[in-house]
Each structure stands twice: as structure tokens, then as C-alpha cells.
Write an enzyme that holds these catalytic residues in place. Structure first.
Site, PDB file in Angstrom:
ATOM      1  N   HIS A 378     -10.289  -4.059  16.646  1.00 55.44           N
ATOM      2  CA  HIS A 378      -9.605  -4.336  15.371  1.00 55.44           C
ATOM      3  C   HIS A 378      -8.108  -4.076  15.398  1.00 55.44           C
ATOM      4  O   HIS A 378      -7.477  -4.085  14.335  1.00 55.44           O
ATOM      5  CB  HIS A 378     -10.192  -3.487  14.241  1.00 55.44           C
ATOM      6  CG  HIS A 378     -11.587  -3.866  13.851  1.00 55.44           C
ATOM      7  ND1 HIS A 378     -11.865  -4.813  12.902  1.00 55.44           N
ATOM      8  CD2 HIS A 378     -12.772  -3.418  14.305  1.00 55.44           C
ATOM      9  CE1 HIS A 378     -13.187  -4.924  12.762  1.00 55.44           C
ATOM     10  NE2 HIS A 378     -13.754  -4.087  13.616  1.00 55.44           N
ATOM     11  N   LYS A 590      -1.466  -2.827   0.775  1.00 57.33           N
ATOM     12  CA  LYS A 590      -2.130  -2.574   2.052  1.00 57.33           C
ATOM     13  C   LYS A 590      -1.677  -1.204   2.533  1.00 57.33           C
ATOM     14  O   LYS A 590      -0.769  -0.612   1.935  1.00 57.33           O
ATOM     15  CB  LYS A 590      -1.759  -3.636   3.090  1.00 57.33           C
ATOM     16  CG  LYS A 590      -0.236  -3.921   3.170  1.00 57.33           C
ATOM     17  CD  LYS A 590       0.106  -4.999   4.180  1.00 57.33           C
ATOM     18  CE  LYS A 590      -0.091  -6.408   3.687  1.00 57.33           C
ATOM     19  NZ  LYS A 590      -1.011  -7.200   4.465  1.00 57.33           N
ATOM     20  N   ARG A 591      -2.287  -0.677   3.611  1.00 62.45           N
ATOM     21  CA  ARG A 591      -1.783   0.568   4.174  1.00 62.45           C
ATOM     22  C   ARG A 591      -0.294   0.430   4.504  1.00 62.45           C
ATOM     23  O   ARG A 591       0.178  -0.643   4.861  1.00 62.45           O
ATOM     24  CB  ARG A 591      -2.572   0.925   5.445  1.00 62.45           C
ATOM     25  CG  ARG A 591      -3.962   1.440   5.165  1.00 62.45           C
ATOM     26  CD  ARG A 591      -3.940   2.697   4.305  1.00 62.45           C
ATOM     27  NE  ARG A 591      -3.452   3.832   5.050  1.00 62.45           N
ATOM     28  CZ  ARG A 591      -4.219   4.769   5.615  1.00 62.45           C
ATOM     29  NH1 ARG A 591      -5.524   4.715   5.484  1.00 62.45           N
ATOM     30  NH2 ARG A 591      -3.687   5.777   6.279  1.00 62.45           N
ATOM     31  N   LYS A 596       3.655  -3.595   9.332  1.00 57.30           N
ATOM     32  CA  LYS A 596       3.372  -4.466   8.178  1.00 57.30           C
ATOM     33  C   LYS A 596       4.650  -4.803   7.405  1.00 57.30           C
ATOM     34  O   LYS A 596       4.648  -5.647   6.527  1.00 57.30           O
ATOM     35  CB  LYS A 596       2.344  -3.803   7.258  1.00 57.30           C
ATOM     36  CG  LYS A 596       0.956  -3.639   7.915  1.00 57.30           C
ATOM     37  CD  LYS A 596       0.004  -2.907   6.986  1.00 57.30           C
ATOM     38  CE  LYS A 596      -1.315  -2.496   7.632  1.00 57.30           C
ATOM     39  NZ  LYS A 596      -2.276  -3.598   7.777  1.00 57.30           N
ATOM     40  N   THR A 698      -7.189  -9.022   5.809  1.00 54.73           N
ATOM     41  CA  THR A 698      -8.235  -9.588   4.965  1.00 54.73           C
ATOM     42  C   THR A 698      -7.726  -9.664   3.520  1.00 54.73           C
ATOM     43  O   THR A 698      -8.217 -10.474   2.735  1.00 54.73           O
ATOM     44  CB  THR A 698      -9.521  -8.738   5.018  1.00 54.73           C
ATOM     45  OG1 THR A 698      -9.160  -7.358   4.887  1.00 54.73           O
ATOM     46  CG2 THR A 698     -10.256  -8.949   6.325  1.00 54.73           C
ATOM     47  N   LYS A 702      -8.142 -12.436   0.285  1.00 53.22           N
ATOM     48  CA  LYS A 702      -8.507 -12.102  -1.103  1.00 53.22           C
ATOM     49  C   LYS A 702      -7.470 -12.636  -2.084  1.00 53.22           C
ATOM     50  O   LYS A 702      -7.815 -13.136  -3.166  1.00 53.22           O
ATOM     51  CB  LYS A 702      -8.660 -10.578  -1.255  1.00 53.22           C
ATOM     52  CG  LYS A 702      -9.823 -10.023  -0.425  1.00 53.22           C
ATOM     53  CD  LYS A 702      -9.765  -8.508  -0.252  1.00 53.22           C
ATOM     54  CE  LYS A 702     -10.685  -8.064   0.884  1.00 53.22           C
ATOM     55  NZ  LYS A 702     -10.404  -6.690   1.358  1.00 53.22           N
TER      56      LYS A 702
HETATM   57  C1  26V Z   1      -7.920   4.344  13.765  1.00 51.63           C
HETATM   58  C2  26V Z   1      -8.009   5.654  13.424  1.00 51.63           C
HETATM   59  C3  26V Z   1      -7.408   6.650  14.312  1.00 51.63           C
HETATM   60  C4  26V Z   1      -7.842   8.057  14.029  1.00 51.63           C
HETATM   61  C5  26V Z   1      -7.869   8.383  12.596  1.00 51.63           C
HETATM   62  C6  26V Z   1      -8.762   7.467  11.819  1.00 51.63           C
HETATM   63  C7  26V Z   1      -8.638   6.046  12.235  1.00 51.63           C
HETATM   64  C8  26V Z   1      -9.171   5.069  11.445  1.00 51.63           C
HETATM   65  C9  26V Z   1      -9.081   3.737  11.802  1.00 51.63           C
HETATM   66  C10 26V Z   1      -8.461   3.373  12.970  1.00 51.63           C
HETATM   67  C11 26V Z   1      -8.365   1.943  13.372  1.00 51.63           C
HETATM   68  C12 26V Z   1      -7.980   1.081  12.269  1.00 51.63           C
HETATM   69  C13 26V Z   1      -7.987  -0.331  12.709  1.00 51.63           C
HETATM   70  C14 26V Z   1      -7.961  -1.262  11.540  1.00 51.63           C
HETATM   71  O1  26V Z   1      -8.184  -0.899  10.403  1.00 51.63           O
HETATM   72  N1  26V Z   1      -7.693  -2.487  11.827  1.00 51.63           N
HETATM   73  C15 26V Z   1      -7.655  -3.520  10.823  1.00 51.63           C
HETATM   74  O2  26V Z   1      -8.909  -4.173  10.849  1.00 51.63           O
HETATM   75  C16 26V Z   1      -8.994  -5.199   9.883  1.00 51.63           C
HETATM   76  C17 26V Z   1     -10.403  -5.744   9.943  1.00 51.63           C
HETATM   77  O3  26V Z   1     -10.625  -6.364  11.164  1.00 51.63           O
HETATM   78  C18 26V Z   1      -7.951  -6.252  10.168  1.00 51.63           C
HETATM   79  O4  26V Z   1      -8.014  -7.236   9.170  1.00 51.63           O
HETATM   80  C19 26V Z   1      -6.564  -5.643  10.195  1.00 51.63           C
HETATM   81  O5  26V Z   1      -5.608  -6.607  10.596  1.00 51.63           O
HETATM   82  C20 26V Z   1      -6.531  -4.480  11.153  1.00 51.63           C
HETATM   83  O6  26V Z   1      -5.298  -3.794  11.074  1.00 51.63           O
END
Ligand code: 26V
Length: 853
Positions: A378, A590-591, A596, A698, A702
Site C-alpha cells: 500500500h 486526508k492524513r 500529499k 480512495t 469518494k
Molecule cells: C504504516 C504504519 C507504520 C507504523 C505505525 C502504524 C502504521 C500504519 C500504517 C502504515 C502504512 C500505511 C499505508 C497506507 O495507508 N497506504 C495507503 O493505502 C491506501 C489504500 O490502498 C491508498 O489509497 C493510499 O494511497 C495509501 O497511502
């Protein structure tokens, strides 16, 4: 007993047609009486004395009973037909609220209205009483929730597995213009949707050491002697399909200290120490990690990962065996999906179960494992790729470390046979990197080696995985890497979130779109129908009005709030200053992340501010710029962006010359429920990441589904959205991915753009001047310096083109006929961005499964 059970299962299966109307599958009769009964007999309150929350509990309880029935039916149909089932392993499920979703999916709206009428309230107030289940950070977690909805709606047997965090995503407050994190104690009033199954708890072990011995037959016998054990207790929440009688479980695991673990301390009389240890065990499911930018690298995070993976795999394997399966037939009946690398320790765990518990040989176990798992990546951000320190990993999971070494040894043998002497390739493909105390496990490499399929989440992202991040794996296994473009559920994001637009669409083309989004294509001709356009525009303005009113009310402005006030007051909007609902609602939610480029958005707001200051009598297009999103608590640059947004917002608000034309509002505590209000009320969707950085996005889908036009770069799924809607119906700007790569390779010099663009220079000088933060004039000196010296996400390079695209959008908005026609064409082209299509791609192309018939 077995026989009678099977017969009744069969009979029930014949009675339940997944495509039949809800009345056939979900009893709506008696709901009102059930509500009153639940209030008295489950909540313990007389109707006239109950609070809104207690009434919500009563309605939820009555509805949950109906879901349980649907679940039992779905289960027996699956067992009867022997249908393959997918288990979706994810550390995050960003579900949001459940009541309205259940009411709509089960077609209980009229009955629920009657039911709550009997309790003396309106349904919407009960929706508002529910606390969001915010068990996720952002896109990855919300995607998992959309997928569960889509799987149930299409009748795919599926189970989600995750952690029942006691504290979800932190609540964001804005104090003095800065983010403050508050705990999200979402369970404190209980959770009527979940069903605990303490009898189905699973023991999970950590630490200790491994004993290897030769058994009587001369074979290797392995014993893991763990140092600690605790319980994983499953809580089941049901996910209803859309009016089809199907209900799938989401299993969230809670950590509970082992019964006898602390007995020694008790016997020694050290009661407090025993309780302390118990509390430490239970921290495993205490809190969601709130980062998504860089890997956590913390022992607790690794414990969370192994904790839920071990529990899930034990349950999956037990069920498979209990249903008469053998270990060897696992891949025929079960697919296990790894949502990012977070659950990838499942690969050595399944090997451990097959080798050490079930006594299979390596080759058989490895074949089963790789045919069972599939993995989705992701993110392209290198800092988010998980790499576990070998020392930490080995101390918590000694047997798994040995298994990783053996997996790697065999894998690299295969590589060496194919490319003899190619040490560089071996180093790049290896599951391990570094040496000695610095050695780490590359979880992405382990995922790829241990899975039969690896996919990215949009076409560009998947192409970049093949070209860059996983190029050596792509050369080795050219068929393993694929693409499945993300999608969103139209049930929540249009039917539920935007009832007025949903009704207009259904009146025009019928309601097939609710389960077949491609049907929206029938809207396209209506873009040329003036009356339809007018109705469409009116709905959008009404939605904007409602949101503007809610935001103002939350800020302490004009009172008389319609139900559904967002959780916080917007920063930037002083009390009593209403937002202009006829202005262009221009939204980035978004985050908060540098890639971004919320910063680029803020800089163009300042550019517009300066333009208005230069010509206060100009004929400007009024705009309200909304921004919302959380910053990871330790991500300083992201927090600075929030501060800057609040400072700019305040600066504009206190300037009577500019305020009629331009507002900037930072809305606190962005989450699923707030998003449900914002998308329907948006005119312009900001999707402005540097090309090649956003895996998919995503939110972009929306917004477009709700008739917002996109201003965006050719990044992530924006590319496919542009292709679908046509370039004339979207505002595309900026460098493409190859242009970004070329500029970086040629030695990008942001200062050249600063020097070559007078407007950009004025904006950056204004930020650096300290005028935006008079009490703290150096606040943004570092930020501007970083931009001029490095600008890793090419904000300055794309700035001019971005402004031009913004001007084009403003011009277009002045012609509501044209704008609305474009919006209708956008919605008409959203068919392929449904999560129904995504999960079908997974089911058919990766999991090899079919829906229940
Ligand atoms: C990484 C970590 C690192 C440690 C702390 C907790 C944590 C939580 C999540 C992540 C990875 C996040 C990756 C993510 O959210 N990617 C997003 O995924 C979406 C669904 O596929 C996509 O639409 C977004 O472009 C992408 O940034």
C-alpha cells in the site's frame, strides 16, 4: 444430530436467495416491539426515562439479533456448498459507525423509524449517539472496511481478522492553532455490535528458546519453549451485505493475561507485581499505533502483529480441520490475504503450525503456505517499509526467526542456481539485510517470497512496484506482481452519506447502481438535461449549506444546529463568522503528509490572499477552502502544516477585505463520520500529491462519486479517474511521474523556481517574514528554508501550474451549468471505482473463489 443439522442447513439454504428482497431475509416485523423490549429487558430502562444513548443501544440490540440469524444462515450455506473463504488479515479496520449502515443494508429504515418513534425520538439522533469505531489510521484501514462491505454484498464468504484496540485513532483537538492528541476511549459505554466468544480464546506465546532433537524415527523434532503466554479472546462484529441475507464476521482479538502466568508471584505474596505483569500483557490490544509514515520499529508493535496473526491462524486452521479438511487441502478451501506487511509474520507462523504441530515435511508445508497467502503493498514510501531488527524479532519469536532463516536459505539457493555468482542480486532479494547487531528482516521480501500473488493498488503504483521497489522479484517471477485498483463502497459513500443525491440518481436511472456501480453510466446523457442539472446543483448547494451551518455551529456561531454536528469547532473560523454556502467549497481531507502536499495548497491560498489584497475590488470567485486531517504525533513537519493552516485561516478571517472572497478553515478531528458529511458538500477535490508518491488514494473516488470535480496530479488512481471521466472533466496539472524522476535526477534546484516566479517569491517571503505568527515570528523560518534548499516533494516546481489549474476551476465554477454537467459526467464514470469491482478482481484473479450461490 449431524444429519438433521445438515438437512436443516440445506432447507434454510434453499429458502434464502442472496439476491432476494430484504423482507425475504431480514425480518423487519416486530422491530418496534423488539426495541421497547430491548430497552426494558437488555438496557434496563423505561422508554420515557432513557437517554439517547440508551435508545441507540436498544435499537442496535434489536438489529444485532437479526444479523446473528443472517450470519448463521450464511455459515451453513457456506459449509453446505463447500465454498472457499477468504480471511483478510489487517492491523486496521476503519469501520466508523455501524447503526445507519445496518439499518440501510438490512432494509430496516421504515421499521427502525417506527421503532424509535415508539421510544419517542427520531432515528437521526440515534445515529449521532454512536461513537466511531476508528480502528485505523487512514486509507489502508478504510479500504479494509469497504472491502468487508463489498464482500458481504456480493455473497463472498469472508472473515476479517484484526485487533480490538481499546483506544482507537486519537481524537484531534486544535489548541492555540496546534494539534493536541486526546485518547479515543471508544468502548467506555460498551459496544452493542460485538459478541465476545471467551470460549474460543486462543493461547499466544512469546519469547523463550527452541530445542531441536532427533526423534525415534531419525527425524528432526522441534520444541519451542516460550517464556510467556497470554490469551487472545475473539470479539465478533457482523458485516451485513446489502439486502441479501448474507452476514460475514469481523473477528477482533483482545489480549488477556494468561490465567496461571503470574502464579509464582502470587505464591510469593507479591500481589502487586502479578497485577503489573497482567497489565503489561494486556497493553498489546490497548492502542492503535497512530503513525502511517514511517515504520514503528517498536517491540509492542511487533507483539501486536504476532498476537493477532497467531490467533487468527489458529482459528482458521482449527475451523478448517473441524470441517473435515486436512492441512494439505487448506489452499483449496482457504485464502489468506495480507493487508500490507503488518501481518506478514503469518508466513513463518503457518510454517510453524504445519511443521511443528502437524508434522508435515518442509516442501509440503511450503507449498501449502505459498498457495494460501497473497499480499497487497500500500505504499511506495521507503520509510514505511517494515524491517524488523533481528535481535528483537529473535527474542520475541525465536522459532520464527529460525524459520525465516531457513526460508531465506532455500530461496537464495534458488536465486543462485538461476544467477550463479550474482552477489548483488542475492543481496537485494534476501529476506535479511545488514550484519551483526544491525541485521534486519525485510518484511516485504518475506511477504513476496511467501505469497503466490503480490499486488499494488492502482495502475501506476503497481507499475512502479515492478519497475523500482520490487524489480528484482519481478524479473524472478514475472507473473507474481499484479494490479488491483482500489475502490470504495457506494453504499456508505453515496447511498448513506448523500441521501438527496442518491434519491435524485435513483429517480433518474433506478437503483441498480447500489449494487452495480457501472449502472451510473446511464446518467451521462442527463448532463445535457437542464432541469436535471438544476436539481443536481440545488442538492449540492443544500449539502454545502448544511455543512457550513454545522461547522459554524460547532465554532459557536449561529445556533439551531441540525442533528449531526461534527465533533469539533473549526480552527480559523472565529465565533459567529458564518461560511458562505454559495462559495466554491474546495476541500483537502486526508492524513497530513509532506508528499500529499497540503503545504502547496496553503501556499496557493496565500497567493490568492495577496491577489485579493492587490485588487480588493476585483471580481473574485468566492472560495471556502476546507482542510482536515491528522498528523502522526511525532511528525513535526506535518504538525507545522496544521499550525500554518490555522495561522493563515486566522489571518484571512481578521481581514475584512479578503474574507468575503476567501476563507480557510481547518476542521479538527477528521474521521469517517466527518468524512460522510464533507464529501457530499464538496465542489472541488484536492488530490495534489507529487506524481509517483500516492499509491492510490480512495478519497479521490469518494469525492468524485459525490459530484465534486477533481483538481489533481497524474498520481495514484487519479490517472484512472482522469481516463474514466475524460480530461475535459477534470483539472489535471503538474509534473508527471517520469518528469518528476527526470527533474530529480538532473539535480532539482527549488531556488530556481523561487527566483523565477515573482508570485511564489512573495508568498514564501510572506511565510518567512513571521507576519502570519506575530507572537512567534520565527515559527516558519525552518519550513521555508527546507523548501528552498531541498523541497523533496517538488512543491515549488508544480506551484505555477497548480495556480493555473485553480484559476481554470474558479472560472468554470462561475458557470454552474457547465460545472454541473462536468460533475454529472464524473459521477457517471465512477462505475469502476466501486470496491465491489475491487473484491471481484481479488476473488477471481487472486483468491480463486466464487460467491455463494
Ligand atoms: C504504516 C504504519 C507504520 C507504523 C505505525 C502504524 C502504521 C500504519 C500504517 C502504515 C502504512 C500505511 C499505508 C497506507 O495507508 N497506504 C495507503 O493505502 C491506501 C489504500 O490502498 C491508498 O489509497 C493510499 O494511497 C495509501 O497511502
Amino acid at each position: 444430530m449431524g444429519k438433521t443439522r445438515q438437512q436443516s442447513d440445506k432447507q434454510r439454504a434453499e429458502q434464502v436467495d442472496p439476491r432476494a428482497g430484504a423482507s425475504a431475509v431480514t425480518p423487519s416485523t416486530g422491530l418496534a416491539a423488539d426495541c421497547v423490549e430491548a430497552l426494558r429487558l437488555a438496557v434496563g430502562r423505561e422508554p420515557d426515562a432513557a437517554t439517547a444513548y440508551e435508545r441507540y443501544l436498544a435499537l442496535a440490540t434489536a438489529i444485532r439479533g437479526r444479523q446473528l440469524g443472517a450470519w448463521l444462515d450464511t455459515e451453513s450455506r457456506r459449509r453446505q456448498a463447500g465454498t472457499k473463504r477468504v480471511h483478510y488479515l489487517s492491523l486496521e479496520f476503519l469501520v466508523g459507525r455501524s447503526l445507519q449502515n445496518a439499518v440501510l443494508n438490512l432494509d430496516l429504515e421504515d421499521a427502525a423509524r417506527d421503532g424509535v418513534h415508539a421510544l419517542g425520538v427520531v432515528l437521526e439522533d440515534l445515529y449521532e449517539a454512536e461513537h466511531d469505531a476508528a480502528l485505523g489510521n487512514g486509507g489502508l484501514g478504510r479500504l479494509a472496511a469497504c472491502f468487508l462491505d463489498a464482500l458481504a454484498t456480493q455473497g463472498y464468504p469472508a472473515v476479517g481478522h484484526g485487533i480490538r484496540y481499546e483506544y482507537g485513532m486519537f481524537r484531534q483537538e486544535i489548541r492555540d492553532g496546534a494539534q493536541v492528541e486526546r485518547p479515543d476511549n471508544w468502548l467506555y459505554r460498551g459496544n452493542p455490535w460485538e459478541l465476545s466468544r471467551p470460549d474460543e480464546r486462543v493461547q499466544v506465546h512469546f519469547g523463550g528458546h527452541v530445542e531441536y532433537a532427533t526423534d525415534a524415527g531419525g527425524g528432526l523434532s522441534v520444541r519451542w519453549l516460550p517464556a510467556a503466554s497470554l490469551w487472545a479472546v475473539p470479539y465478533i462484529t457482523l458485516v451485513p451485505g446489502w439486502r441479501n441475507g448474507v452476514s460475514n464476521p469481523l473477528v477482533l482479538w483482545e489480549a488477556v493475561s494468561g490465567d496461571d502466568f503470574n502464579l509464582a508471584y502470587f505464591n510469593d505474596g507479591d500481589y502487586i507485581r502479578a497485577v503489573e505483569d497482567q497489565a503489561r500483557d494486556e497493553t498489546i490490544s490497548k492502542v492503535l499505533y497512530p503513525g502511517d509514515a514511517s515504520a514503528a520499529g517498536k517491540a509492542l508493535r511487533l507483539k501486536q502483529q504476532y498476537f493477532f496473526v497467531a490467533a487468527a491462524l489458529a482459528r482458521i486452521l482449527n475451523e478448517h480441520l473441524a470441517e473435515g479438511g486436512a492441512p494439505a487441502t487448506l489452499p483449496e478451501r482457504v485464502a489468506i490475504h495480507l493487508n500490507d506487511t503488518h501481518p506478514v509474520v503469518a508466513v513463518p507462523e503457518l510454517m510453524r503450525l504445519l511443521l511443528d504441530v502437524h508434522g508435515l515435511g518442509w516442501d509440503a508445508a511450503w507449498d501449502i503456505t505459498t498457495r494460501t497467502f497473497a499480499y497487497t503493498n500500500h505504499t511506495l514510501m521507503p520509510e514505511a517499509l517494515e524491517r524488523w531488527d533481528v535481535g528483537l524479532f529473535g527474542s520475541l519469536l525465536p522459532r520464527h526467526l529460525d524459520l525465516c532463516n531457513e526460508i531465506n536459505r532455500r530461496f537464495l539457493d534458488e536465486v543462485a542456481r538461476r544467477w550463479p555468482g550474482d552477489a548483488g542480486r542475492i543481496e537485494r532479494l534476501s529476506i535479511f539485510e545488514g550484519f551483526g547487531a544491525d541485521q534486519r528482516i525485510r518484511m516485504a521480501n518475506l511477504a513476496i517470497v511467501g505469497s503466490h500473488s503480490v499486488n499494488g493498488v492502482a495502475e501506476l503504483h503497481s507499475a512502479l512496484l515492478k519497475r523500482d521497489l520490487f524489480s528484482d522479484f519481478h524479473t524472478l517471477w514475472p507473473d507474481k506482481l499484479r494490479n488491483v485498483t482500489n475502490g470504495v463502497t457506494q453504499r456508505r459513500w453515496l447511498r448513506q452519506a448523500n441521501p438527496a443525491l442518491a434519491r435524485l440518481i435513483t429517480d433518474a436511472i433506478g437503483e441498480r447502481w447500489v449494487t452495480d456501480l457501472e449502472a451510473l453510466a446511464e446518467l451521462a446523457p442527463l448532463a445535457d438535461d437542464a432541469a436535471f442539472r438544476e436539481a443536481w446543483w440545488d442538492i449540492k448547494r443544500l449539502n454545502v449549506r448544511v455543512l457550513a451551518h454545522q461547522l459554524a455551529a460547532a465554532a459557536g456561531g449561529p445556533a439551531s444546529v441540525p442533528s449531526g454536528v461534527p465533533t469539533g469547532a473549526p480552527a480559523g473560523a472565529p465565533k459567529g463568522v458564518a461560511l458562505d454556502p454559495d462559495s466554491l467549497f474546495d476541500v483537502q481531507v486526508k492524513r497530513i503528509h509532506e508528499y500529499k502536499r497540503q503545504l502547496m495548497n496553503l501556499l496557493r491560498v496565500l497567493a490568492q490572499y495577496l491577489r485579493i489584497k492587490d485588487a480588493p475590488n476585483g471580481d473574485w470567485t468566492p472560495r471556502t477552502v476546507l482542510m482536515a486531517g491528522k498528523a502522526a504525533p511525532g511528525y513535526w513537519a506535518a504538525k507545522q502544516i496544521i499550525r500554518l493552516a490555522c495561522d493563515i485561516g486566522r489571518c484571512i478571517d481578521t481581514d475584512p477585505q479578503v474574507r468575503p472572497w476567501l476563507r480557510l478553515v481547518f476542521v479538527p478531528n477528521y474521521g469517517v463520520s466527518l468524512a460522510e458529511r464533507i464529501f457530499p458538500a464538496s465542489d472541488l477535490s484536492e488530490q495534489i500529491s507529487t506524481a509517483g508518491t500516492e499509491a492510490s488514494g480512495t478519497g479521490n473516488m469518494k469525492f468524485a462519486l459525490n459530484g465534486a470535480l477533481t483538481i489533481g496530479t497524474l498520481d495514484g488512481a487519479n490517472i484512472e479517474i482522469a481516463e474514466a471521466v475524460g480530461r475535459e472533466n477534470i483539472f489535471i496539472f503538474g509534473l508527471t511521474e517520469p518528469e518528476v524522476a527526470a527533474l530529480r535526477n538532473s539535480g532539482y534546484r527549488p531556488r530556481d523556481f523561487y527566483e523565477g516566479n515573482a508570485e511564489l517569491r512573495r508568498v514564501l517571503d510572506l511565510v518567512a517574514s513571521g507576519a502570519l505568527s506575530p507572537g512567534d515570528p520565527d515559527r516558519y523560518a525552518g519550513l521555508v528554508h527546507e523548501l528552498l534548499a531541498y523541497d523533496p516533494y517538488l512543491v515549488l516546481a508544480d506551484f505555477a501550474d497548480y495556480l493555473e489549474a485553480q484559476d481554470a476551476a474558479a472560472d468554470c465554477f462561475r458557470d454552474p451549468q457547465r460545472w454541473t454537467a462536468m460533475a454529472i459526467r464524473n459521477v457517471a464514470a465512477m462505475g469502476r471505482f466501486s470496491s465491489d469491482r475491487s473484491v471481484r478482481d481479488y476473488a477471481e484473479g487472486i483468491w480463486g473463489m466464487a460467491p455463494l450461490t
